[in-house]
Design a protein around this motif. Structure first.
Motif, PDB file in Angstrom:
ATOM      1  N   LEU A   1       0.823  -1.198   0.000  1.00  0.00           N
ATOM      2  CA  LEU A   1       0.000   0.000   0.000  1.00  0.00           C
ATOM      3  C   LEU A   1       0.865   1.260   0.000  1.00  0.00           C
ATOM      4  O   LEU A   1       0.576   2.230  -0.717  1.00  0.00           O
ATOM      5  CB  LEU A   1      -0.931  -0.003   1.209  1.00  0.00           C
ATOM      6  N   LEU A   2       1.933   1.254   0.779  1.00  0.00           N
ATOM      7  CA  LEU A   2       2.814   2.420   0.813  1.00  0.00           C
ATOM      8  C   LEU A   2       3.599   2.562  -0.485  1.00  0.00           C
ATOM      9  O   LEU A   2       3.870   3.687  -0.932  1.00  0.00           O
ATOM     10  CB  LEU A   2       3.761   2.319   2.010  1.00  0.00           C
ATOM     11  N   GLU A   3       3.968   1.461  -1.108  1.00  0.00           N
ATOM     12  CA  GLU A   3       4.656   1.535  -2.401  1.00  0.00           C
ATOM     13  C   GLU A   3       3.762   2.194  -3.450  1.00  0.00           C
ATOM     14  O   GLU A   3       4.214   3.047  -4.226  1.00  0.00           O
ATOM     15  CB  GLU A   3       5.059   0.140  -2.863  1.00  0.00           C
ATOM     16  N   VAL A   4       2.497   1.808  -3.472  1.00  0.00           N
ATOM     17  CA  VAL A   4       1.572   2.392  -4.443  1.00  0.00           C
ATOM     18  C   VAL A   4       1.269   3.854  -4.085  1.00  0.00           C
ATOM     19  O   VAL A   4       1.130   4.707  -4.962  1.00  0.00           O
ATOM     20  CB  VAL A   4       0.271   1.571  -4.513  1.00  0.00           C
ATOM     21  N   GLY A   5       1.183   4.135  -2.802  1.00  0.00           N
ATOM     22  CA  GLY A   5       0.885   5.495  -2.370  1.00  0.00           C
ATOM     23  C   GLY A   5       2.034   6.462  -2.537  1.00  0.00           C
ATOM     24  O   GLY A   5       1.825   7.682  -2.606  1.00  0.00           O
ATOM     25  N   LEU A   6       3.262   5.923  -2.614  1.00  0.00           N
ATOM     26  CA  LEU A   6       4.464   6.762  -2.713  1.00  0.00           C
ATOM     27  C   LEU A   6       5.286   6.343  -3.929  1.00  0.00           C
ATOM     28  O   LEU A   6       6.399   5.815  -3.801  1.00  0.00           O
ATOM     29  CB  LEU A   6       5.299   6.626  -1.438  1.00  0.00           C
TER      30      LEU A   6
ATOM     31  N   ALA B   1      11.420   3.437   4.773  1.00  0.00           N
ATOM     32  CA  ALA B   1      11.606   2.838   3.444  1.00  0.00           C
ATOM     33  C   ALA B   1      11.963   3.853   2.368  1.00  0.00           C
ATOM     34  O   ALA B   1      12.421   3.469   1.289  1.00  0.00           O
ATOM     35  CB  ALA B   1      10.339   2.091   3.038  1.00  0.00           C
ATOM     36  N   ASN B   2      11.766   5.149   2.672  1.00  0.00           N
ATOM     37  CA  ASN B   2      11.962   6.185   1.649  1.00  0.00           C
ATOM     38  C   ASN B   2      12.726   7.365   2.253  1.00  0.00           C
ATOM     39  O   ASN B   2      12.118   8.256   2.868  1.00  0.00           O
ATOM     40  CB  ASN B   2      10.613   6.672   1.128  1.00  0.00           C
ATOM     41  N   PRO B   3      14.035   7.399   2.087  1.00  0.00           N
ATOM     42  CA  PRO B   3      14.859   8.424   2.747  1.00  0.00           C
ATOM     43  C   PRO B   3      14.537   9.864   2.354  1.00  0.00           C
ATOM     44  O   PRO B   3      14.974  10.791   3.044  1.00  0.00           O
ATOM     45  CB  PRO B   3      16.287   8.046   2.323  1.00  0.00           C
TER      46      PRO B   3
ATOM     47  N   HIS C   1       1.084  24.048   3.588  1.00  0.00           N
ATOM     48  CA  HIS C   1       1.425  23.346   2.351  1.00  0.00           C
ATOM     49  C   HIS C   1       0.513  22.141   2.168  1.00  0.00           C
ATOM     50  O   HIS C   1      -0.141  21.679   3.093  1.00  0.00           O
ATOM     51  CB  HIS C   1       2.891  22.921   2.339  1.00  0.00           C
ATOM     52  N   SER C   2       0.482  21.619   0.962  1.00  0.00           N
ATOM     53  CA  SER C   2      -0.326  20.450   0.643  1.00  0.00           C
ATOM     54  C   SER C   2       0.535  19.192   0.687  1.00  0.00           C
ATOM     55  O   SER C   2       1.761  19.257   0.834  1.00  0.00           O
ATOM     56  CB  SER C   2      -0.982  20.620  -0.729  1.00  0.00           C
ATOM     57  N   PHE C   3      -0.127  18.042   0.521  1.00  0.00           N
ATOM     58  CA  PHE C   3       0.542  16.762   0.690  1.00  0.00           C
ATOM     59  C   PHE C   3       0.268  15.850  -0.502  1.00  0.00           C
ATOM     60  O   PHE C   3      -0.826  15.855  -1.072  1.00  0.00           O
ATOM     61  CB  PHE C   3       0.059  16.085   1.976  1.00  0.00           C
ATOM     62  N   ASP C   4       1.280  15.057  -0.844  1.00  0.00           N
ATOM     63  CA  ASP C   4       1.163  14.139  -1.980  1.00  0.00           C
ATOM     64  C   ASP C   4       0.411  12.866  -1.615  1.00  0.00           C
ATOM     65  O   ASP C   4      -0.179  12.223  -2.488  1.00  0.00           O
ATOM     66  CB  ASP C   4       2.559  13.770  -2.493  1.00  0.00           C
ATOM     67  N   LEU C   5       0.459  12.486  -0.342  1.00  0.00           N
ATOM     68  CA  LEU C   5      -0.295  11.336   0.142  1.00  0.00           C
ATOM     69  C   LEU C   5      -0.917  11.715   1.475  1.00  0.00           C
ATOM     70  O   LEU C   5      -0.219  12.152   2.389  1.00  0.00           O
ATOM     71  CB  LEU C   5       0.608  10.106   0.325  1.00  0.00           C
ATOM     72  N   VAL C   6      -2.226  11.545   1.574  1.00  0.00           N
ATOM     73  CA  VAL C   6      -2.943  11.778   2.824  1.00  0.00           C
ATOM     74  C   VAL C   6      -3.534  10.449   3.271  1.00  0.00           C
ATOM     75  O   VAL C   6      -4.256   9.797   2.516  1.00  0.00           O
ATOM     76  CB  VAL C   6      -4.062  12.826   2.664  1.00  0.00           C
TER      77      VAL C   6
ATOM     78  N   VAL D   1      -7.295   3.509  -7.330  1.00  0.00           N
ATOM     79  CA  VAL D   1      -6.146   3.060  -8.124  1.00  0.00           C
ATOM     80  C   VAL D   1      -5.499   1.817  -7.525  1.00  0.00           C
ATOM     81  O   VAL D   1      -4.663   1.182  -8.156  1.00  0.00           O
ATOM     82  CB  VAL D   1      -5.097   4.184  -8.278  1.00  0.00           C
ATOM     83  N   HIS D   2      -5.881   1.470  -6.305  1.00  0.00           N
ATOM     84  CA  HIS D   2      -5.380   0.255  -5.664  1.00  0.00           C
ATOM     85  C   HIS D   2      -6.249  -0.022  -4.448  1.00  0.00           C
ATOM     86  O   HIS D   2      -6.867   0.896  -3.886  1.00  0.00           O
ATOM     87  CB  HIS D   2      -3.923   0.423  -5.224  1.00  0.00           C
ATOM     88  N   GLY D   3      -6.320  -1.275  -4.073  1.00  0.00           N
ATOM     89  CA  GLY D   3      -7.094  -1.618  -2.888  1.00  0.00           C
ATOM     90  C   GLY D   3      -6.599  -2.897  -2.259  1.00  0.00           C
ATOM     91  O   GLY D   3      -5.965  -3.734  -2.919  1.00  0.00           O
ATOM     92  N   HIS D   4      -6.864  -3.020  -0.989  1.00  0.00           N
ATOM     93  CA  HIS D   4      -6.561  -4.254  -0.274  1.00  0.00           C
ATOM     94  C   HIS D   4      -7.720  -4.574   0.655  1.00  0.00           C
ATOM     95  O   HIS D   4      -8.015  -3.789   1.568  1.00  0.00           O
ATOM     96  CB  HIS D   4      -5.280  -4.142   0.538  1.00  0.00           C
TER      97      HIS D   4
END
Length: 245
Positions: free
Chosen positions: A28-33, A57-59, A103-108, A177-180
């Motif tokens: 889920l985090l891979e798809v979200g980021l 996972a994402n520096p 500021h805005s966010f790319d993933l909420v 765009v993705h689901g679990h």
């Protein structure tokens, strides 16, 4: 024993406060980021586990979390220090629904926190206010797999079935765009961890005045789950983007 302490103890062996396994969290985090350098916001972050995993996972990711619980945010900050990601994490102690940011966010994210906003669609409306153009929302909420008992509705609240839940989200202007969908194994693992962690703490701390209440709470929760909603309740995680006009 207050609700915050119960929650912290109950999630000791399942820090993601959602019925989802580690591999699914990672996906889920891979798809979200997708880029790996996004700015992330968690509305109702609790102990910040989603954010901590995203940062580890994402520096290049930067994250902010919002929650009313001071102990949970203290735990999140301590964990961020241990992981070496505290310089990229900002925590806000306040009601998530009233949070504002310059500021805005790319993933909420808002997983299992719809009650704080008054339901699924109000949660998405809150997320929309913070979303950057082209950004994504990761939402997690319950649904009924089959007709619930009156007791289940009283315990967990009003939900739709999965198809109706997704239809409502799409009608509100979102594209999945993705689901679990949590498996029965994930749901059971979460509930056993929740009750088991409370029991283990109480048995290891018999001298604590709260131990008896912890055992009672675990027993009540286990009975409610097994007898009233195990066979009807489901949980879904959706990654959404705004539908283009």
């Amino acid at each position: 024993m207050n609700r915050e302490k119960i929650s912290r103890l109950a999630h000791a062996d399942h820090p993601i406060a959602s019925p989802v396994a580690d591999d699914a969290v990672r996906r889920l985090l891979e798809v979200g980021l997708p880029r790996g350098d996004e700015r992330v916001l968690d509305l109702g972050c609790g102990g910040g586990e989603w954010l901590l995993r995203a940062l580890a996972a994402n520096p290049k990711v930067r994250a902010e979390g919002v929650d009313v619980s001071e102990p949970a945010l203290t735990d999140a900050h301590a964990a961020a220090e241990r992981l070496g990601v505290a310089d990229r994490l900002v925590l806000h102690q306040q009601e998530a629904d009233g949070f504002t940011s310059p500021h805005s966010f790319d993933l909420v994210l808002s997983v299992g926190a719809a009650h704080a906003f008054g339901g699924l669609l109000p949660t998405l409306e809150a997320a929309r206010r913070h979303l950057a153009p082209g950004g994504r929302v990761l939402i997690g909420d319950g649904y009924w797999e089959r007709e619930p008992s009156p007791e289940a509705v009283e315990m967990l609240g009003e939900f739709d079935d999965l198809a109706t839940t997704v239809d409502r989200v799409v009608a509100d202007g979102w594209t999945p765009v993705h689901g679990h969908v949590s498996t029965r194994g994930e749901l059971d693992a979460y509930e056993w961890a929740w009750t088991g962690s409370l029991v283990a703490w109480a048995l290891d701390h018999p001298e604590d005045p709260s131990s008896a209440q912890a055992l009672e709470t675990a027993a009540e929760h286990r009975t409610e789950w097994l007898r009233h909603y195990r066979d009807s309740f489901g949980f879904v995680h959706l990654i959404l983007r705004r539908t283009e006009a």
